[in-house]
Design an enzyme around this catalytic site. Structure first.
Site: not given
Length: 269
Positions: A12, A14, A53, A56, A160, A186
């Site tokens: 990944d 960030a 995003k 998101h 994802r 992460d």
């Protein structure tokens, strides 16, 4: 040059290789919603991290508190058109935030050097769209990070936790044996991406979304506070199903030694 039984690692961006604490998306989401009259908490902004995003933003609207606040301010529930509009509005916020949070995570360069010495290919993917990446890619290269391929959420139909971005990496890298691949991420959804692809997974507990602090903020914590935050983050990442959980990318080479030994013994993810 040593030839490892591990053929490729997909990182990944960030919170994993750059932007300790994965701060850039949080800054952008908070500013976006605040300018729409709805303040969101850091914990709320972080909850869907790792998703593409637009997804998101949709996930934020699925949170009852945010949905209620939006309806109070705007007089009606958020619509698909609102999600599309906010996603387009989000892009300049993100483009502004990314360069402010582009430092490589400490130990990353040394880990990349270790991978090159093992002859392991370096892939990467991200929940960012392709138009958000050029400046980050340039700044990473200036610091010594040039992955062999980069796949963004806008390069695939499904982001994802679907494995599409990871598989696209492997197609570009020319790697087909999934048991020789490692995904490093992460976020929980990023680990699920790797598990759904069928590869080894390594979760990062401290440098990314779970602790959610910049490197300076983390350094300023007392040892007791660090241990408390670390324990909680490790538990979350272990619960995600990750095969291994470490603090940061700096700890990855020792895990690769273990995976190499297991592959040599015939183990699979």
């Amino acid at each position: 040059m040593n030839t490892s039984p591990i053929k490729a690692i997909v990182f990944d961006w960030a919170g994993t290789t750059v932007d300790f604490g994965s701060c850039a998306p949080i800054l952008a989401f908070q500013r976006l919603f605040l300018d729409q009259g709805v303040a969101i908490e850091v914990s709320e902004a972080r909850a869907p991290m790792g998703l593409e995003k637009r997804d998101h933003i949709a996930a934020l609207f699925n949170m009852p508190r945010i949905a209620e606040a939006w309806q109070t301010v705007h007089g009606q529930p958020a619509t698909e058109a609102d999600i599309d509009r906010l996603y387009q509005a989000f892009i300049p916020y993100q483009l502004k935030a990314i360069p402010q949070c582009s430092d490589l995570i400490p130990g990353a360069v040394e880990t990349f050097q270790d991978l090159r010495a093992r002859d392991i290919k370096i892939g990467s993917n991200t929940g960012y769209a392709s138009m958000m990446m050029p400046e980050l890619i340039e700044k990473a290269a200036q610091q010594g990070y040039v992955p062999d391929c980069i796949v963004t959420a806008s390069d695939v139909t499904r982001g994802r936790p679907y494995p599409d971005m990871l598989w696209k990496n492997l197609m570009q890298l020319g790697t087909s044996d999934i048991k020789t691949v490692v995904k490093v991420d992460d976020t929980v959804v990023g680990i699920h991406e790797g598990l759904n692809a069928g590869c080894w997974t390594v979760g990062l507990a401290v440098s990314g979304n779970e602790v959610g602090m910049s490197y300076q903020e983390w350094q300023n914590c007392t040892p007791e506070k660090q241990e408390q935050l670390k324990a909680k983050a490790h538990q979350t990442m272990q619960s995600s199903g990750a095969h291994y959980v470490i603090d940061t990318i700096a700890d990855l080479p020792a895990v690769l030694d273990q995976i190499e030994a297991r592959l040599t013994q015939g183990d699979k993810p």
